[in-house]
Design a protein around this motif. Structure first.
Motif, PDB file in Angstrom:
ATOM      1  N   GLU A  79      -9.652 -13.733  79.533  1.00 53.39           N
ATOM      2  CA  GLU A  79     -10.266 -14.726  78.886  1.00 53.39           C
ATOM      3  C   GLU A  79     -11.903 -14.858  78.654  1.00 53.39           C
ATOM      4  OE1 GLU A  79      -8.788 -18.677  79.459  1.00 53.39           O
ATOM      5  OE2 GLU A  79      -6.556 -17.902  79.270  1.00 53.39           O
ATOM      6  N   GLU A  80     -12.413 -13.394  78.529  1.00 53.00           N
ATOM      7  CA  GLU A  80     -13.704 -13.128  78.262  1.00 53.00           C
ATOM      8  C   GLU A  80     -13.974 -12.817  76.650  1.00 53.00           C
ATOM      9  OE1 GLU A  80     -16.850 -11.060  80.783  1.00 53.00           O
ATOM     10  OE2 GLU A  80     -15.728  -9.438  79.637  1.00 53.00           O
ATOM     11  N   PHE A  81     -14.989 -13.374  76.327  1.00 54.10           N
ATOM     12  CA  PHE A  81     -15.477 -12.954  74.652  1.00 54.10           C
ATOM     13  C   PHE A  81     -16.305 -11.758  74.863  1.00 54.10           C
ATOM     14  CE2 PHE A  81     -14.639 -17.403  75.042  1.00 54.10           C
ATOM     15  CZ  PHE A  81     -13.520 -17.637  74.099  1.00 54.10           C
ATOM     16  N   THR A  82     -16.341 -10.845  73.760  1.00 56.58           N
ATOM     17  CA  THR A  82     -17.262  -9.854  73.157  1.00 56.58           C
ATOM     18  C   THR A  82     -17.754 -10.337  72.025  1.00 56.58           C
ATOM     19  OG1 THR A  82     -15.884  -8.493  74.742  1.00 56.58           O
ATOM     20  CG2 THR A  82     -17.518  -7.426  73.117  1.00 56.58           C
ATOM     21  N   MET A  83     -19.075 -10.080  71.774  1.00 60.82           N
ATOM     22  CA  MET A  83     -19.901 -10.209  70.731  1.00 60.82           C
ATOM     23  C   MET A  83     -20.329  -8.833  70.184  1.00 60.82           C
ATOM     24  SD  MET A  83     -23.412 -12.250  69.627  1.00 60.82           S
ATOM     25  CE  MET A  83     -22.943 -13.864  69.404  1.00 60.82           C
ATOM     26  N   LEU A  84     -20.067  -8.277  68.978  1.00 60.79           N
ATOM     27  CA  LEU A  84     -20.339  -7.180  68.215  1.00 60.79           C
ATOM     28  C   LEU A  84     -21.475  -7.634  67.209  1.00 60.79           C
ATOM     29  CD1 LEU A  84     -17.060  -5.566  67.463  1.00 60.79           C
ATOM     30  CD2 LEU A  84     -18.478  -5.070  69.379  1.00 60.79           C
ATOM     31  N   TYR A  85     -22.770  -7.177  67.303  1.00 61.66           N
ATOM     32  CA  TYR A  85     -23.997  -7.686  66.707  1.00 61.66           C
ATOM     33  C   TYR A  85     -24.426  -6.400  65.851  1.00 61.66           C
ATOM     34  CZ  TYR A  85     -28.745  -8.535  66.392  1.00 61.66           C
ATOM     35  OH  TYR A  85     -30.292  -8.595  65.980  1.00 61.66           O
ATOM     36  N   ALA A  86     -24.716  -6.868  64.632  1.00 59.61           N
ATOM     37  CA  ALA A  86     -25.725  -5.690  63.846  1.00 59.61           C
ATOM     38  C   ALA A  86     -26.934  -6.513  62.951  1.00 59.61           C
ATOM     39  CB  ALA A  86     -24.727  -5.197  62.684  1.00 59.61           C
ATOM     40  N   ASP A  87     -27.838  -5.990  62.813  1.00 60.45           N
ATOM     41  CA  ASP A  87     -28.978  -6.709  62.273  1.00 60.45           C
ATOM     42  C   ASP A  87     -29.349  -5.519  61.186  1.00 60.45           C
ATOM     43  OD1 ASP A  87     -31.034  -4.861  63.276  1.00 60.45           O
ATOM     44  OD2 ASP A  87     -31.147  -6.206  64.985  1.00 60.45           O
ATOM     45  N   ALA A  88     -30.331  -6.138  60.461  1.00 61.38           N
ATOM     46  CA  ALA A  88     -31.026  -5.739  59.181  1.00 61.38           C
ATOM     47  C   ALA A  88     -31.649  -4.260  59.560  1.00 61.38           C
ATOM     48  CB  ALA A  88     -32.174  -6.335  58.414  1.00 61.38           C
ATOM     49  N   ARG A  89     -32.065  -4.014  60.874  1.00 64.45           N
ATOM     50  CA  ARG A  89     -32.622  -2.718  61.166  1.00 64.45           C
ATOM     51  C   ARG A  89     -31.631  -1.644  61.312  1.00 64.45           C
ATOM     52  NH1 ARG A  89     -35.051  -4.806  66.915  1.00 64.45           N
ATOM     53  NH2 ARG A  89     -32.803  -5.647  66.732  1.00 64.45           N
ATOM     54  N   GLY A  90     -30.271  -2.043  61.217  1.00 59.94           N
ATOM     55  CA  GLY A  90     -29.376  -1.092  61.720  1.00 59.94           C
ATOM     56  C   GLY A  90     -29.129  -0.805  63.160  1.00 59.94           C
ATOM     57  N   VAL A  91     -29.459  -1.850  63.594  1.00 59.42           N
ATOM     58  CA  VAL A  91     -29.281  -1.982  65.401  1.00 59.42           C
ATOM     59  C   VAL A  91     -27.935  -2.612  65.448  1.00 59.42           C
ATOM     60  CG1 VAL A  91     -29.827  -3.225  67.498  1.00 59.42           C
ATOM     61  CG2 VAL A  91     -31.737  -2.242  65.773  1.00 59.42           C
ATOM     62  N   HIS A  92     -27.204  -1.990  66.344  1.00 56.19           N
ATOM     63  CA  HIS A  92     -25.780  -2.478  66.827  1.00 56.19           C
ATOM     64  C   HIS A  92     -25.821  -2.695  68.233  1.00 56.19           C
ATOM     65  CE1 HIS A  92     -24.061  -1.419  62.874  1.00 56.19           C
ATOM     66  NE2 HIS A  92     -25.130  -0.505  62.953  1.00 56.19           N
ATOM     67  N   ARG A  93     -25.176  -3.777  68.743  1.00 56.52           N
ATOM     68  CA  ARG A  93     -25.160  -4.160  69.943  1.00 56.52           C
ATOM     69  C   ARG A  93     -23.766  -4.535  70.614  1.00 56.52           C
ATOM     70  NH1 ARG A  93     -31.398  -6.313  70.291  1.00 56.52           N
ATOM     71  NH2 ARG A  93     -32.346  -4.208  70.285  1.00 56.52           N
ATOM     72  N   VAL A  94     -23.593  -4.758  71.879  1.00 55.84           N
ATOM     73  CA  VAL A  94     -22.292  -5.428  72.338  1.00 55.84           C
ATOM     74  C   VAL A  94     -22.603  -6.220  73.435  1.00 55.84           C
ATOM     75  CG1 VAL A  94     -20.134  -4.882  73.429  1.00 55.84           C
ATOM     76  CG2 VAL A  94     -20.944  -3.479  71.747  1.00 55.84           C
ATOM     77  N   TYR A  95     -22.192  -7.632  73.493  1.00 51.39           N
ATOM     78  CA  TYR A  95     -22.669  -8.453  74.459  1.00 51.39           C
ATOM     79  C   TYR A  95     -21.319  -8.939  75.004  1.00 51.39           C
ATOM     80  CZ  TYR A  95     -27.351  -8.715  72.413  1.00 51.39           C
ATOM     81  OH  TYR A  95     -28.640  -8.570  71.858  1.00 51.39           O
ATOM     82  N   ARG A  96     -21.395  -9.156  76.413  1.00 50.43           N
ATOM     83  CA  ARG A  96     -20.126  -9.981  76.746  1.00 50.43           C
ATOM     84  C   ARG A  96     -20.465 -11.299  76.865  1.00 50.43           C
ATOM     85  NH1 ARG A  96     -20.601  -8.803  83.000  1.00 50.43           N
ATOM     86  NH2 ARG A  96     -18.757 -10.026  82.932  1.00 50.43           N
ATOM     87  N   MET A  97     -19.847 -12.343  76.652  1.00 46.73           N
ATOM     88  CA  MET A  97     -19.935 -13.724  76.283  1.00 46.73           C
ATOM     89  C   MET A  97     -18.946 -14.593  76.858  1.00 46.73           C
ATOM     90  SD  MET A  97     -19.945 -15.593  72.306  1.00 46.73           S
ATOM     91  CE  MET A  97     -18.686 -16.856  72.363  1.00 46.73           C
ATOM     92  N   ALA A  98     -19.584 -15.836  77.284  1.00 46.58           N
ATOM     93  CA  ALA A  98     -18.710 -16.879  77.960  1.00 46.58           C
ATOM     94  C   ALA A  98     -19.102 -18.203  77.196  1.00 46.58           C
ATOM     95  CB  ALA A  98     -18.961 -16.959  79.272  1.00 46.58           C
ATOM     96  N   PHE A  99     -18.283 -19.114  77.022  1.00 43.08           N
ATOM     97  CA  PHE A  99     -18.500 -20.385  76.374  1.00 43.08           C
ATOM     98  C   PHE A  99     -17.483 -21.362  77.081  1.00 43.08           C
ATOM     99  CE2 PHE A  99     -18.813 -24.087  73.887  1.00 43.08           C
ATOM    100  CZ  PHE A  99     -20.177 -23.965  73.317  1.00 43.08           C
ATOM    101  N   ALA A 100     -18.099 -22.096  78.346  1.00 44.60           N
ATOM    102  CA  ALA A 100     -17.449 -22.950  78.925  1.00 44.60           C
ATOM    103  C   ALA A 100     -18.399 -24.067  79.440  1.00 44.60           C
ATOM    104  CB  ALA A 100     -16.706 -22.362  80.218  1.00 44.60           C
ATOM    105  N   ASP A 101     -17.473 -25.371  79.393  1.00 47.90           N
ATOM    106  CA  ASP A 101     -18.344 -26.583  79.904  1.00 47.90           C
ATOM    107  C   ASP A 101     -19.684 -26.783  79.413  1.00 47.90           C
ATOM    108  OD1 ASP A 101     -16.118 -27.082  81.876  1.00 47.90           O
ATOM    109  OD2 ASP A 101     -17.035 -25.532  83.237  1.00 47.90           O
ATOM    110  N   GLY A 102     -19.748 -26.506  77.946  1.00 50.65           N
ATOM    111  CA  GLY A 102     -21.047 -26.750  77.349  1.00 50.65           C
ATOM    112  C   GLY A 102     -22.004 -25.514  77.477  1.00 50.65           C
TER     113      GLY A 102
END
Length: 151
Positions: A79-102
């Motif tokens: 039950e872990e989230f992953t964020m795939l990120y891309a921006d105008a520079r052509g940068v691509h990143r992967v983040y581990r993500m959590a969202f719990a209890d605000g």
């Protein structure tokens, strides 16, 4: 998708359009929008802003180009989230993500460039106060910038 995983419901609070105010001298307000895609299997984040003012710091322009697109998905094993990120520079990143209890957390551990974000959702669910931090080694952290999301 036949049935939505219950952990995805934790992200429903993010859905919609938010104004975004980074606490960086010379920068105005931008916006971000979260929406479910692929029948609710993924949460898409798209961020943009009006053109940056001419007095926006050059370092900000180089390190935070807009637009930004991110796609958030779930690993149901933990039950872990992953964020795939891309921006105008052509940068691509992967983040581990959590969202719990605000509390919203993002973390990236890459050689020489570690990042983390912590945001706290207000009780009325209308504001997220957050901060991005960076570290060259994952041990010594420095504030990159604070940021506020408002509905």
């Amino acid at each position: 998708m036949t049935e939505r995983h219950p952990a995805l419901a934790r992200l429903d609070v993010l859905v919609g359009r938010w104004t975004v105010q980074p606490e960086v001298d010379g920068l105005g307000t931008g916006w971000t929008e979260f929406s479910w895609v692929e029948g609710g299997a993924f949460l898409r984040q798209f961020s943009d802003a009006e053109p940056l003012p001419p007095d926006a710091p050059q370092a900000w322009r180089e390190n935070n180009p807009l637009p930004v697109t991110a796609l958030i998905g779930l690993d149901d094993a933990g039950e872990e989230f992953t964020m795939l990120y891309a921006d105008a520079r052509g940068v691509h990143r992967v983040y581990r993500m959590a969202f719990a209890d605000g509390v919203w957390r993002l973390e990236r551990n890459a050689p020489g460039f570690h990042q983390r974000f912590t945001g706290e959702l207000s009780p009325d669910r209308g504001t997220v106060h957050g901060r991005w931090e960076g570290s060259p080694d994952g041990v010594d952290w420095r504030l990159d910038f604070a940021i506020t999301y408002r509905r």
